[in-house]
Design a protein around this motif. Structure first.
Motif, PDB file in Angstrom:
ATOM      1  N   LEU A   1     -12.931  -8.421  18.021  1.00  0.00           N
ATOM      2  CA  LEU A   1     -12.191  -7.417  17.249  1.00  0.00           C
ATOM      3  C   LEU A   1     -11.068  -6.778  18.060  1.00  0.00           C
ATOM      4  O   LEU A   1     -10.107  -6.265  17.489  1.00  0.00           O
ATOM      5  N   THR A   2     -11.155  -6.836  19.396  1.00  0.00           N
ATOM      6  CA  THR A   2     -10.049  -6.316  20.213  1.00  0.00           C
ATOM      7  C   THR A   2      -8.809  -7.190  20.075  1.00  0.00           C
ATOM      8  O   THR A   2      -7.707  -6.746  20.395  1.00  0.00           O
ATOM      9  N   PHE A   3      -8.966  -8.432  19.585  1.00  0.00           N
ATOM     10  CA  PHE A   3      -7.814  -9.308  19.384  1.00  0.00           C
ATOM     11  C   PHE A   3      -6.836  -8.704  18.385  1.00  0.00           C
ATOM     12  O   PHE A   3      -5.644  -9.012  18.413  1.00  0.00           O
ATOM     13  N   VAL A   4      -7.331  -7.858  17.490  1.00  0.00           N
ATOM     14  CA  VAL A   4      -6.461  -7.198  16.512  1.00  0.00           C
ATOM     15  C   VAL A   4      -5.390  -6.385  17.234  1.00  0.00           C
ATOM     16  O   VAL A   4      -4.257  -6.278  16.758  1.00  0.00           O
ATOM     17  N   PHE A   5      -5.719  -5.851  18.397  1.00  0.00           N
ATOM     18  CA  PHE A   5      -4.780  -5.011  19.134  1.00  0.00           C
ATOM     19  C   PHE A   5      -3.954  -5.785  20.152  1.00  0.00           C
ATOM     20  O   PHE A   5      -2.912  -5.302  20.585  1.00  0.00           O
TER      21      PHE A   5
END
Length: 171
Positions: free
Chosen positions: A110-114
């Motif tokens: 989910l950190t890939f979103v940033f």
């Protein structure tokens, strides 16, 4: 509402809850195993490349292994986590361990979103997710929730097994 109708409704809702729990647990496990096997294909390795390249948590790995090797390592991890989650009826502790591993994995993805370019639809920006990789990553919110639920349920089951085992030994 009479007692018979209330009991029937309660039975139906309990049955639905039980079916839903099975779908959540085994659906999560199947998705992890399936996607884990896909990581052995070149197209999947290339698909995760932009995610990994821009990740503050994973980009360093590309200095050690190729994207194909990294994809295979991630695939093995996903397969193991899926198998552990499926072990709930035999070993709730193993299932909880698999679920906790999945929580960590989904939190990282989910950190890939940033960190990944192209998450937001060009010319629209936030909150308009691009089909790839934006919408692709959005599903991980639900998978994270499923992993959190399966971890809690398996840990509770593990405590019940331990308590029951202790009670039997004391009798």
């Amino acid at each position: 509402m009479n007692t018979t109708t209330a009991n029937s409704t309660l039975h139906s809702s309990s049955k639905l809850e039980s079916i839903g729990a099975g779908i959540i647990r085994y659906g999560l496990a199947i998705v992890l195993i399936w996607v884990g096997f896909l990581k052995f294909s070149p197209y999947e390795a290339e698909g995760i490349k932009p995610l990994v390249e821009h990740s503050p948590f994973l980009s360093w790995t590309l200095g050690i292994v190729s994207i194909n090797s990294l994809a295979m390592i991630l695939g093995i991890i996903e397969i193991i986590l899926g198998i552990l989650i499926m072990m709930r009826n035999f070993s709730p502790k193993a299932s909880a361990l698999g679920s906790i591993g999945a929580i960590i994995m989904f939190a990282i993805t989910l950190t890939f979103v940033f960190s990944t370019p192209g998450i937001w639809q060009p010319d629209y920006g936030f909150p308009y997710l691009s089909p790839m990789p934006g919408q692709f990553l959005a599903k991980d919110i639900l998978l994270l929730g499923a992993a959190v639920w399966t971890a809690g349920e398996a840990l509770n089951a593990s405590r019940m097994v331990t308590t029951t085992h202790k009670s039997v030994m004391l009798s």
